[in-house]
Design an enzyme around this catalytic site. Structure first.
Site, PDB file in Angstrom:
ATOM      1  N   ASP A  18       0.697  -0.573 -13.405  1.00 41.00           N
ATOM      2  CA  ASP A  18       1.184  -1.525 -12.398  1.00 41.00           C
ATOM      3  C   ASP A  18       1.234  -2.951 -12.943  1.00 41.00           C
ATOM      4  O   ASP A  18       2.241  -3.655 -12.796  1.00 41.00           O
ATOM      5  CB  ASP A  18       0.292  -1.501 -11.155  1.00 41.00           C
ATOM      6  CG  ASP A  18       0.491  -0.237 -10.337  1.00 41.00           C
ATOM      7  OD1 ASP A  18       1.048   0.727 -10.877  1.00 41.00           O
ATOM      8  OD2 ASP A  18       0.082  -0.213  -9.159  1.00 41.00           O
ATOM      9  N   GLY A  31       0.810  -1.222   0.000  1.00 38.98           N
ATOM     10  CA  GLY A  31       0.000   0.000   0.000  1.00 38.98           C
ATOM     11  C   GLY A  31       0.837   1.262   0.000  1.00 38.98           C
ATOM     12  O   GLY A  31       0.464   2.266   0.598  1.00 38.98           O
TER      13      GLY A  31
END
Ligand code: PMV
Length: 322
Positions: free
Chosen positions: A154, A105
């Site tokens: 990503d 995160g």
């Protein structure tokens, strides 16, 4: 049968946020990522272990499929794993360990690295040898399902590796750069919420279309010039462009005091370009350090979770051990 897979995380060197509005970006796959180990079982149990969050669960295969329903509210890292497993049918169960060797995160693409590495291992076990295009596509579908709006950065970086230029149509091309980029990553250990930050930028764009539009245009030029600077090995320009990109990210409201502190700390000790990376609101900065990297690393490590970042050229990889 044992299958080992690895997928790298990434940093965004230039163009986060503007990429969502169809402007180019540059990202680098890094040598930190996710290792997956899959071991076959003789029964119908799927045992999933994620050591970093102390997670362990046993589920059963029913008619070759996993008996699992996603709780869409929670948005846990394990959702990505179960979404991947749910794509396939299995004759027999397996043990799956998903070892996340990177910050979670923090804007380094941990969820994509989890999806891509798990996809590679689990698909081989299910009898498919998926090509990279299919892996990147399926991982992105899962990311959109769980996270909402997302560019393909990503999932592409975890799949393909290298340094990649993403153009305004989300087409990818590798940047020819055969040196290691001297980069340091520092983490403020506060998580930003990518979905909310992307939305806040959209709202700002709607409210100030000319100003924010011009900022996106400037970010676009930065990414285009940066590609050339990387290809030419022009360190000074790379540094200047990173600092300009940071100023513009601040202007659209995704910077924080903690990120700014790290950015200026890095510059104080000699980094010639430093900026937040990823969605902002917390997470990491990158510091470009063609000179004195060891000293800058030592200084930043005293205050922040920090690592020297090497690029990963390979992307997702797997090994089958019988
Ligand atoms: O913080 P991360 O790694 O999820 O990066 C987000 C990058 C954005 O451009 C803000 C969003 C996206 O999907 O490209």
């Amino acid at each position: 049968m044992k299958i080992k897979a690895f997928a790298p995380g990434k940093i965004i060197l230039f163009g986060e946020h503007s990429v969502v509005h169809k402007k180019p970006a540059i990202a680098v796959a890094i040598n930190r990522g996710v290792n997956v180990e899959l071991e076959s079982r003789e029964d119908n149990i799927v045992h999933v272990v994620v050591p970093v969050i102390d997670y362990s669960a046993e589920l059963e295969l029913v008619d070759k499929k996993l008996n699992f329903k996603l709780d869409s509210q929670k948005k846990m890292i394990t959702d990505y794993i179960y979404e991947v497993i749910n794509l396939f049918e299995f004759e027999k169960g397996f043990n799956l360990t998903v070892d996340i060797k990177m910050y979670l995160g923090a804007g380094l693409g941990s969820s994509a690295a989890v999806s891509v590495s798990t996809l590679k291992a689990v698909s081989i076990y299910a009898g498919f040898d998926l090509d990279k295009k299919t892996i990147a596509h399926k991982a992105r579908e899962i990311e959109i399902k769980i996270q909402g709006a997302a560019s393909p950065i990503d999932t592409s970086m975890s799949t393909y590796g290298g340094i990649i230029f993403i153009d305004e149509n989300f087409e990818l091309s590798r940047i020819n750069f055969d040196m290691q980029l001297p980069l340091i990553v520092s983490n403020c250990e506060i998580s930003g919420n990518t979905g909310k930050l992307v939305e806040s930028v959209r709202v700002k764009y709607e409210k100030y279309p000319k100003i924010v539009g011009n900022i996106f245009t400037a970010m676009e030029q930065i990414s285009i010039d940066a590609r050339k600077a990387l290809e030419d090995g022009d360190s000074e320009k790379i540094g200047h462009l990173m600092n300009m990109n940071q100023g513009l990210l601040d202007a659209i409201g995704v910077n924080t005091i903690e990120l700014s502190d790290m950015v200026y700390e890095a510059r104080k000790y000699g980094s010639i370009g430093s900026k937040l990376t990823g969605s902002g609101g917390g997470g990491c900065i990158i510091a470009y350090c063609p000179e004195n990297i060891d000293e800058i690393y030592t200084q930043l490590s005293k205050k922040y979770a920090t690592f020297k970042c090497e690029q990963s050229d390979e992307g997702v990889q797997a090994e089958i051990i019988d």
